[in-house]
Design a protein around this motif. Structure first.
Motif, short mmCIF file in Angstrom:
data_model
loop_
_atom_site.label_atom_id
_atom_site.label_comp_id
_atom_site.label_asym_id
_atom_site.label_seq_id
_atom_site.Cartn_x
_atom_site.Cartn_y
_atom_site.Cartn_z
N HIS B 62 61.42 47.51 54.85
CA HIS B 62 62.39 48.40 54.61
C HIS B 62 63.51 47.56 53.90
N GLU B 67 65.19 52.03 52.39
CA GLU B 67 63.90 52.53 51.83
C GLU B 67 62.60 51.57 52.00
N TYR B 68 61.59 52.47 52.43
CA TYR B 68 60.19 51.64 52.94
C TYR B 68 59.71 51.34 51.51
N PRO B 70 56.12 49.73 50.32
CA PRO B 70 54.85 49.02 50.74
C PRO B 70 54.66 47.81 50.39
N ASN B 281 55.90 49.73 63.60
CA ASN B 281 57.27 50.36 63.21
C ASN B 281 56.91 51.45 62.11
N PRO B 282 57.51 52.36 62.27
CA PRO B 282 57.16 53.65 61.34
C PRO B 282 57.53 53.32 60.09
N PRO B 283 56.35 53.61 58.97
CA PRO B 283 56.70 53.26 57.62
C PRO B 283 57.28 54.56 56.84
N ARG B 284 58.34 54.78 57.50
CA ARG B 284 59.08 55.77 56.69
C ARG B 284 60.54 55.11 56.32
N SER B 285 60.99 55.62 55.22
CA SER B 285 62.33 55.40 54.83
C SER B 285 63.24 55.80 55.80
N SER B 286 64.36 55.11 56.05
CA SER B 286 65.56 55.12 57.10
C SER B 286 65.19 54.98 58.49
N PHE B 287 63.83 54.27 58.41
CA PHE B 287 63.35 53.98 60.02
C PHE B 287 63.84 52.46 60.05
N VAL B 293 57.66 46.07 58.02
CA VAL B 293 57.12 47.17 58.80
C VAL B 293 55.61 46.73 59.01
#
Lengths: 185, 306
Positions: B62, B67-68, B70, B281-287, B293
């Motif tokens: 992140h 923002e996530y 990759p 770790n959740p690979p989603r933005s804002s997490f 991640v």
């Protein structure tokens, strides 16, 4: 803050290690009615009190051993009682526990855990041996096992009963109790 | 795993050290704690020693805006840890614990790859149970937590390997304190814990760097089975503010990370227990923010002394 003040007495009580006192004034609710511990203890030369929590796996692991102890020592005049000191204890629940756990001896109700507190009992499987005067002669675990039983376990209660019946002081007046937390309040 | 994320993991593990993680005939208060917090003495333990192995794979990270991103296909990072730990009861309801981590990193980027590692930051922790879970029907168990992590690892700036794969620590003393609430309802157990960490300043070249206080919240829920095995789901959230350099705030250096894990513990007798977990770790933005991640797994073994 107000909640903290309300909880403070409980927290302080929890912090302090209860000092075992002579529990003869405690009244237990036995199947034959309310009886002072002194009166119950006077019925036999030795009384074994086992604190129970019906869902404790450590207690369940020891049920067969408790039945064996009762079978061996009851004929020698030793009185066995299980004690329900947990919150909500009632004669009906005590009777149900006796039936469910297949105990060959009565389950008595220790209202408000007065006896448990007097004896410093915090865990299920905690066992106390009293003499006829309701004096504590042994307190602690049933034996040195927790949940998985071993042939080589140190039989704390058996040793204490053997010693006391032989007129000697128990070789080990205390033993570690390995059990579950008693839910007293 | 970067030293900072390793620090996060170490903090979570330290928290686990400090916290505690059950029947039909499995009472949660007897067994539950061990699965959430491996290095914590459970009710009857007088002491324990253990080893936990961890492997993690980086999926991405992140950025400073959450923002996530990759990991590029040409890059790769793997992290391994071997944590040796022990705990001993010093009071009827008080225990202290120590954890010695050994960490290794394999990193590949821009056509180069490097592997390195070494001793990480050693952690000492203490816990005092004011009230045990299950003691009261209504009031949950309350544990007071404290700990210190020493900068025994190698910092990123002191790393000698290419890609700094031998960096194993954050270079600052961390002092933490917190509280743990837990309750058991029959075979189910639940826990909420909070930990705050303060970190000392460290000098990098001519710059005095200081990480912001870090706050960690850990939630757990689990179930104890009649066999004595336990399973739990655990969620943690870590947040810290911007770091400072020579007293000035470093913009966009704050960090956040959410971790989710599923853990299980199987007792082999009364003294030996095996633990395993998987985490991500959740690979989603804002997490998350400024954190890698990862997905990872742990395997552990504990021998306790009754």
């Amino acid at each position: 803050m107000r909640a903290l003040l309300v909880l403070l007495p409980f927290l302080l009580a929890a912090c302090s290690t209860p000092t075992p006192t002579t529990p003869e004034k405690v009244v237990l609710l036995a199947p034959d009615g309310e009886r002072p511990l002194r009166e119950i203890a006077a019925r036999a030369p030795l009384t074994v009190l086992v604190f129970l929590a019906a869902d404790c796996p450590c207690l369940h692991a020891h049920l067969a051993r408790l039945r064996d102890l009762s079978a061996i020592y009851a004929p020698k005049g030793v009185q066995f009682l299980a004690v329900d000191s947990e919150v909500g204890a009632t004669p009906a629940r005590a009777a149900a526990a006796k039936s469910e756990l297949e105990l060959p001896f009565p389950v008595v109700v220790d209202a408000r855990a007065r006896l448990a507190n007097a004896l410093g009992a915090e865990y299920a499987t905690f066992t106390v041996v009293l003499d006829r005067e309701a004096r504590v002669r042994y307190r602690g675990g049933i034996d040195s096992d927790k949940r998985k039983l071993h042939d080589g376990a140190t039989p704390y209660v058996k040793d204490a009963l053997d010693d006391l019946l032989a007129g000697k002081a128990p070789r080990r007046p205390e033993g570690k109790a390995l059990g579950c937390v008693l839910r007293k309040w | 795993m970067s030293p900072s994320s390793r620090s996060t993991f170490a903090s979570a593990l330290a928290l686990a050290l400090l916290l505690r993680a059950a029947p039909a005939h499995a009472q949660a208060c007897c067994a539950g704690s061990g699965v959430v917090t491996p290095a914590r003495l459970v009710l009857d333990d007088d002491a324990l020693v253990g080893l936990q192995l961890r492997a993690a794979h980086h999926l991405g990270s992140h950025d400073a805006r959450g923002e996530y991103v990759p990991t590029p296909s040409h890059a790769r990072e793997l992290n391994f840890e071997q944590n040796v730990f022990g705990a001993i009861r010093v009071l009827k309801r008080g225990q202290v614990a120590a954890l010695v981590p050994f960490v290794e990193t394999h990193r590949r980027a821009a056509g180069r790859s490097s592997t390195g590692g070494g001793l990480g930051d050693i952690n000492f922790a203490a816990r005092y149970d004011v009230l045990l879970a299950g003691q009261s029907q209504l009031v949950p168990g309350l544990g007071l937590l404290a700990g210190v992590t020493l900068p025994t690892g190698r910092t990123a700036e002191a790393a000698r390997n290419p890609l700094a794969t031998d960096a194993t620590g954050i270079g600052a003393v961390q002092v933490n304190g917190g509280v743990a609430l837990e309750q058991a309802f029959g075979a189910w157990f639940f826990g909420v814990s909070g930990l705050a960490s303060l970190r000392t300043a460290r000098t990098v070249g001519t710059t005095q760097m200081r990480l912001a206080p870090q706050y960690t919240l850990l939630l757990s829920a689990g179930h104890a089975f009649e066999s004595g095995a336990t399973a739990a789901v655990i969620a943690s959230y870590m947040a810290e503010g911007d770091a400072t350099a020579n007293g000035a705030r470093v913009p966009e250096s704050a960090r956040r990370v959410i971790s989710l894990s599923v853990a299980g513990m199987v007792p082999l007798g009364d003294q030996l227990r095996l633990l395993a977990s998987v985490s991500a770790n959740p690979p989603r933005s804002s997490f998350g923010m400024n954190q890698p991640v990862t997905t990872g797994a742990t395997l552990g073994v504990i021998w306790s002394y009754l």
